[in-house]
Structure formats: C-alpha cells, structure tokens
Design a protein around this motif. Structure first.
Motif, PDB file in Angstrom:
ATOM      1  N   ASN A  60      42.807  35.028  31.511  1.00 26.98           N
ATOM      2  CA  ASN A  60      43.066  34.394  30.219  1.00 26.98           C
ATOM      3  C   ASN A  60      41.952  33.447  29.780  1.00 26.98           C
ATOM      4  O   ASN A  60      42.117  32.701  28.810  1.00 26.98           O
ATOM      5  CB  ASN A  60      44.402  33.650  30.263  1.00 26.98           C
ATOM      6  N   THR A  70      51.801  36.012  41.367  1.00 26.75           N
ATOM      7  CA  THR A  70      51.461  36.819  40.193  1.00 26.75           C
ATOM      8  C   THR A  70      52.356  36.432  39.021  1.00 26.75           C
ATOM      9  O   THR A  70      53.466  35.921  39.197  1.00 26.75           O
ATOM     10  CB  THR A  70      51.626  38.324  40.469  1.00 26.75           C
ATOM     11  N   VAL A  71      51.837  36.693  37.824  1.00 28.41           N
ATOM     12  CA  VAL A  71      52.590  36.485  36.584  1.00 28.41           C
ATOM     13  C   VAL A  71      52.525  37.780  35.786  1.00 28.41           C
ATOM     14  O   VAL A  71      51.458  38.396  35.663  1.00 28.41           O
ATOM     15  CB  VAL A  71      51.989  35.329  35.759  1.00 28.41           C
ATOM     16  N   SER A  72      53.663  38.201  35.232  1.00 32.44           N
ATOM     17  CA  SER A  72      53.700  39.446  34.475  1.00 32.44           C
ATOM     18  C   SER A  72      54.643  39.321  33.275  1.00 32.44           C
ATOM     19  O   SER A  72      55.789  38.885  33.441  1.00 32.44           O
ATOM     20  CB  SER A  72      54.166  40.591  35.378  1.00 32.44           C
ATOM     21  N   ALA A 103      50.795  38.697  32.278  1.00 31.64           N
ATOM     22  CA  ALA A 103      49.975  37.488  32.320  1.00 31.64           C
ATOM     23  C   ALA A 103      49.276  37.206  31.007  1.00 31.64           C
ATOM     24  O   ALA A 103      49.015  36.051  30.673  1.00 31.64           O
ATOM     25  CB  ALA A 103      48.935  37.602  33.442  1.00 31.64           C
ATOM     26  N   THR A 104      48.993  38.247  30.233  1.00 30.77           N
ATOM     27  CA  THR A 104      48.182  38.068  29.020  1.00 30.77           C
ATOM     28  C   THR A 104      48.971  38.238  27.729  1.00 30.77           C
ATOM     29  O   THR A 104      48.394  38.122  26.649  1.00 30.77           O
ATOM     30  CB  THR A 104      47.016  39.074  29.018  1.00 30.77           C
ATOM     31  N   LYS A 113      49.342  29.764  38.256  1.00 25.09           N
ATOM     32  CA  LYS A 113      48.602  30.802  37.548  1.00 25.09           C
ATOM     33  C   LYS A 113      48.765  30.553  36.051  1.00 25.09           C
ATOM     34  O   LYS A 113      49.651  29.800  35.612  1.00 25.09           O
ATOM     35  CB  LYS A 113      49.123  32.202  37.893  1.00 25.09           C
ATOM     36  N   VAL A 155      49.403  31.891  32.065  1.00 25.47           N
ATOM     37  CA  VAL A 155      50.121  32.894  31.295  1.00 25.47           C
ATOM     38  C   VAL A 155      49.796  32.665  29.814  1.00 25.47           C
ATOM     39  O   VAL A 155      49.817  31.524  29.342  1.00 25.47           O
ATOM     40  CB  VAL A 155      51.643  32.827  31.555  1.00 25.47           C
TER      41      VAL A 155
END
Length: 707
Positions: free
Chosen positions: A395, A479-481, A483-484, A565, A567
């Motif tokens: 990001n 993790t991030v989902s 993320a974008t 993380k 986002v």
C-alpha cells in the motif's frame, strides 16, 4: 659594580622562575619523561624536565592530539603545574594524572590557552602526570621549554566521588566513574518525571545503568533523585534548534542570532550549576541531530556556514560547562556521521561524540575509522530500523518489522556497539516509553504497560541471560485480506499464527491506527469478531485511505506480542452502472489555486479517479450538478468526500436543469463515504450544499449516480 651586577643577575633569575608556595616542592625535574612524538632528535621529552627554562625544549609532531608525560617515581599529592611554552603552544589541553600510566583522570582542562607561562592549580594525586594536547593555534606542533609539577609525597587522594572522566589514549579509551570503569548500558527515557518511581526499578531490573534525556530544566531534579535511588546515572540533555533531525525543529541562524545563543548558554549554565553535584549526573549532552537538521532550514554555502557556526557554538557551550563542572564530560549528538567532521574542526572541547543510528549502527565503527577521529563516542539512540529505513509495503507505506525482527535489531545494535572496543563507550537504546500508539508500538520496549520481545532482548544484552523470564507471545505470518481494497464500513479478514513460549493462555485484541489516513497516531479498539484459529473479521473504518491494523496478544503476565500490517480502505463497490461517469458536470464555483493541488474542476468529481477532486469556494451555499444526457431511473448515489465535506445538503433531480425536485436531504453528514438510497427519475442530478462541515469549502473525489 661587579657585585651589583651579580646581584641583579640573581634577582632576574629569581623573578623569571615560577614561585611555589612554601608547602610545594618541584617533583618533576630530572624525572623520566616520554611523549607521543618528537619533532626531531634535539627535541626529546626529557628536555622539558631538565631545568633549562630557555635553552632546551620538547617539540611534537605537527598534528593533534599529542602528549608528554612524566613518571614521578611514586604517588604524590599534586598541587600545581607550570608550563613554559615556546611559540608553538597548546590552545586546548588537559592536565591528567594516573596511578599506572594507562588509566588517566583529568585534573584540569584549558580551552583558551594563549602561550607564555601557564600556572595551573591542581587537586588530586598520581605517579604519572601528563599534558594531553587537543588543539593548536596554528600549523606547528606543541613545544614546551619546561613542564614542571609541584606537590608533596604520599599522595593517595582518589578522584572526587562520582567524578566522571574519559580516560585512556587513542583507540584505547574508557569512561570512568569515581575511578572505576563504566560502560554505558542505557535506555532513552520516555515517562513523566513524576512516574519515574514507578518505572525506574524496572529499568534497573533490565541491567541498565543509564538513562538519556533530551532536556534539562527545573523539572529534572525528581528524575535525578529517583535515578540515584535506583543506582542509575543520567545523560542530561540540552535541546538546541533545529533538534530532531530531518523532520522537526524550528530554524535558528547560528551565524547571526547572538540572542538565541546567549540565552541558551545562560540557561544551560544555570542547570549545569544546579545538577553538577548530583550523584545521578553522568554527563552533559548538548543538542540532538541539529547538524543534520539544519538542511531543513538552509542549503548550499549557507548550510555549510550554519553547520560550522552551530558546532562552534556547541564548543562554546562545552567550554562553559567545563568551567562550571570539570567533573563530568560533555558530548553532542547527531544522527549522521557526516556531522563529525564539523565537530572535529569546530568543537575540540567536547570530551566524546554521540550518535543516533538505527539500521546503520554497524556502519558507525567504519565511519569513525575512516574519519581519523581522536575522540571516543557513545550511541545515544539505536534499535530496529525506523520507518525511514524500511521498504514500502503493497500500500505504499513503510513496512514495519515484526516483533521478532525488532528484538533482533536491538541485539544486533548492542553487538555492534560492543564490537568497537576502546572507542564505543556504550549506548542508550531507544526507547523506554509507555505510549500505546503508532510510534510506541514501533519502538517502545513497554507499550501501554505491556512488555515486548524487544524488552527481553535488551535485558539479555545487558545481563547476559533471560533465564527464568516469562516472555511474550510470538505472532508470525500475519496477513490482511483484501489488503489493498477493503470496503469502508465492511469486514475484512486478519489472520496470524499466535503462540506462547510458556504455554500461557492468550487474549487477543485488535486495534486500528489512522496515522497514514488521518494523521492520528492513536491506537483505537477495532470492531471485530474472532472466527477461530487466529483469524478475525474486522470492520473497516468509514474514512478512506491506508490504515494500520494491529493484533495484540497478551499472556496475562504483563507481556504482549504486537504485529501490524496495512490495509487500504476504499469506497464500497456499487452494483449497476455509474450514469455520471464522464458526463458534463458543472458547479457554482471551483478552486484554481495550485498550492492546494488545484485546479479542482467539477469534472474531476465524475472522472472515475479516486485521486482527483472538485473543490468549491469557502462559502455557503454551493452546488454541483451532472447532466446524464436523458431522463434515467436513479437508485443510488455514492459521494466520496475529501476532508472538506458537507454537513447539510439536498439531492435534487430535474428534467430540464431549471425546475428541481428533492430526492434526499440530510443535516448530519459526517464526510468520508455517503452511500445514499434514492428513488427518482431525471436527466439532471444536483447536490445543493447548504452547510459545510469544516472551515474550507466542499470537496468531492467521487460523485457517482447509479441506476
């Protein structure tokens, strides 16, 4: 006449020789003398102790530093020394004493020598006495007709209790406190002075012996008192603008602003005098990162002038401090080893240098060697890489290291400090702070009163062991989902592997920070739900932009692992076709000032780009409207606001662009993204904006109309 001539000659000889007090005895004449160098065979060190005041002399090589020392044969109580200089004299030098010829303590410091005869009072004892020259007034070396030391036998006087000195010779230095070797094992200090009694015992338990501050004033005494009660020493800082390096400070003209310099000198001298005898005082630190920071104020030749003037002023402060407090060293901190040549040239009265260095701390040793420096140093800030030193993530923001990587960063930093033996005299690692915010999570050893993996890494570095410690949970593979593209107000997924080395029960919490989206560094509790196995469904903020999401895993023993993380929060997708995309758009006004990133035309609200915007004049009312080309059914609007949003507005439709009917109204708009359900038909759609939510005008990134 002959008798009279002899009498006159005798009187002249008497007047030329330095006169000693009745209790003084000349104890140096004829004793063994050695020196760092000689200019030639005829200028040996012994020539300065042979009693010939004008016929023979010692002369050194033409460089700094240089020294000449005398072995008195036994320990003496030292009362005074007389240096009779030849034309090549010492402008800056120290008179030092030693019991073994290796470990030296400074008895007096001269910073403005002018040649001739220097008659200096001494207090102390030793078998060896040395003149250690640090600054010459010209291109020649040091040259003494005679180096005389006076005293009485039986000297056993130890250094003043708590006196601190940089001792030793080039590349073989030590810091000594009360005559005993002292390695700085320190932390930078963050809590309030009034909270010091709560936290100082914890600092002590980590094996730390020193804390560093950035400012010293009337509020410092409680901190010094608490430090002393816990056996902790303090590096007392003095702040100078532009402190804090590239991103902070305020600008001062060190070439011309004598008022600022005089006021600072007076203020610093006041607090040196107040705290010079405090048992917690270790040394004085003048300025923080200002040589580097001056680049924010000046450039080119003027930048060079300012850097030279600043470091010359630091030297003035060091001289003043030495005149008030000869028992504690003076240093100055920067964040760039490129600052050291300025100190070398302009600040000879500093006893040692100081450096803030994070990811490049292991390069400091090589930079010191390459620069040919003649003073030791300490590291006054270090730890894991900062946000200015790491690559950007998906990001486009700094990719923060994990807790495991941060802990390793402290271990690496301490190992690199201790690897430079005899030159690096220790360090104060960054940071013993308790803030539970963006910066606190990145750097604090204790965040919101929970101890981190980094806390235990520093403790192991200082004590050699973590045996018996209950250490924090470890988080990995976070993790991030998505993320974008997390839709505003909707859920996104956070997942990580979480374990505890002591098999403690773990409690997990989720936080958000808007540091990169709103500028707010606070960590705020997120709305979330656990879906098991280290997986969480987290509700995205309404505010668009890149946010930080944090997992905090606590073990019930005052420890926590924290991972983070980024986002990117985006406008929620809308089903159907955007009827306004690319259609003719007009408005009551728009801004053209390029300093605000404009022109910001009405068409920029319907161009489909999330990075362009329409912005109105700063007044009420305003309007923006789009021509859909023909009458169409309208089911939803999506308004993506810049921070300059509408608090009150009405959605209107029209068939001819003249007669309008209302489709939606609100008086409680809060900006961010407005997704509005409407049931209307028309060719023209208008926002009639009647009350601003800020002092600015109205500004829209997106004006979407959907069928």
């Amino acid at each position: 006449m002959l008798a009279l001539g002899a009498l006159l000659a005798s009187m002249l000889t008497f007047m030329a020789a330095p006169r000693a007090a009745a209790a003084d005895a000349l104890i140096s004449q004829g004793r063994p003398a050695t020196a760092s160098s000689t200019e030639g065979a005829g200028y040996a060190a012994s020539a300065a102790v042979d009693g010939n005041l004008t016929g023979t002399r010692w002369a050194s090589a033409w460089s700094d530093p240089q020294w000449i020392q005398i072995d008195l044969g036994q320990s003496f109580n030292l009362s005074r020394t007389v240096l009779t200089w030849e034309g090549a004299y010492g402008k800056g030098y120290q008179i030092q004493a030693s019991d073994n010829g290796t470990d030296w303590r400074t008895l007096t410091t001269v910073t403005n020598g002018d040649g001739g005869t220097d008659d200096l009072a001494l207090s102390g004892s030793g078998r060896y006495v040395r003149m250690y020259g640090t600054a010459r007034p010209g291109g020649y070396g040091y040259s003494l007709w005679e180096f005389q030391v006076y005293g009485s036998a039986g000297g056993t006087t130890p250094p003043p209790t708590g006196a601190v000195a940089v001792t030793g010779t080039q590349g073989n230095w030590q810091l000594k406190v009360g005559g005993q070797p002292y390695t700085v094992k320190g932390l930078t200090w963050g809590p309030s002075v009034y909270d010091a009694p709560n936290y100082m015992p914890d600092v002590k338990s980590m094996g730390a012996n020193t804390i560093r501050t950035w400012g010293t004033d009337g509020s410092t005494k409680p901190l010094l008192d608490t430090a002393a009660a816990n056996g902790i020493k303090v590096i007392n800082g003095f702040w100078l603008q532009p402190g804090g390096g590239p991103g902070s400070g305020g600008c001062v003209n060190y070439v011309t602003d004598t008022t600022y310099k005089n006021n600072s000198l007076t203020e610093f001298a006041k607090w040196v005098d107040a705290y010079k005898s405090h048992t917690a005082t270790l040394m004085w630190n003048v300025g923080n990162e200002s040589v580097l920071g001056l680049q924010n104020c000046y450039s080119g030749t003027e930048l060079e002038n300012q850097r030279n003037a600043y470091t010359s002023f630091v030297n003035d402060v060091a001289k003043k401090i030495h005149s008030i407090d000869p028992d504690h060293p003076v240093t100055s901190t920067d964040a760039w080893t490129g600052a050291w040549p300025y100190y070398k040239r302009n600040a000879p009265d500093l006893d040692l240098y100081s450096m803030n260095s994070y990811n490049k701390v292991c390069d400091v040793q090589n930079d010191w060697k390459a620069g040919g420096y003649t003073k030791p140093y300490i590291i006054t800030e270090t730890g894991p890489p900062g946000e200015w030193e790491v690559p950007n993530d998906v990001n486009g923001i700094p990719d923060e290291p994990t807790d495991v990587q941060k802990a390793a960063g402290y271990t690496k930093a301490w190992n690199c400090i201790t690897a430079h033996a005899g030159v690096a005299l220790g360090g104060t690692l960054f940071h013993y702070g308790t803030e539970h915010d963006f910066g606190g999570v990145w750097f604090n050893l204790v965040s919101g009163n929970v101890r981190r993996l980094s806390y235990y890494a520093v403790k192991k570095a200082y004590t050699g062991s973590n045996a018996g410690d209950n250490t924090p949970p470890v988080i990995s593979n976070m993790t991030v989902s998505p993320a974008t593209s997390a839709p505003a107000g909707k859920e996104f997924t956070v997942q990580a592997n979480i374990s505890d080395p002591n098999n403690d029960t773990i409690t997990n919490k989720i936080f958000l920070s808007g540091n990169y989206a709103t500028g707010d560094k606070a960590l705020v509790p997120a709305t979330y739900r656990s879906t098991g196995n280290g997986t969480f469904a987290v509700t995205a903020p309404e505010k668009l932009g890149v946010w930080k999401v944090y997992i905090q895993s606590e073990d019930g023993h005052g420890n926590a692992g924290i991972e983070t993380k980024s986002v990117k929060v985006v406008a929620p997708p809308v089903s159907g076709t955007d009827l306004a995309l690319g259609r003719p758009t007009t408005a009551s006004s728009y801004q053209t000032d390029p300093t605000g990133g404009c022109p910001c035309t009405p068409a920029m609200a319907t161009d489909g780009s999330g990075s362009t915007r329409w912005a109105s004049d700063w007044s009420d009312p305003q309007w923006i409207q789009v021509d859909l080309g023909s009458s169409k059914p309208i089911r939803q609007l999506q308004l993506v606001w810049d921070p300059a949003y509408a608090k009150s507005y009405e959605v209107q439709v029209s068939d001819d662009g003249t007669t309008w009917r209302s489709a939606y109204t609100t008086t409680t708009g809060n900006g961010d993204v407005d997704s509005l359900a409407v049931n209307a038909t028309g060719r023209y759609v208008r926002l009639n904006l009647t009350a601003r939510g800020t002092a600015w005008g109205y500004s829209l990134y997106q004006f979407g109309v959907y069928s």
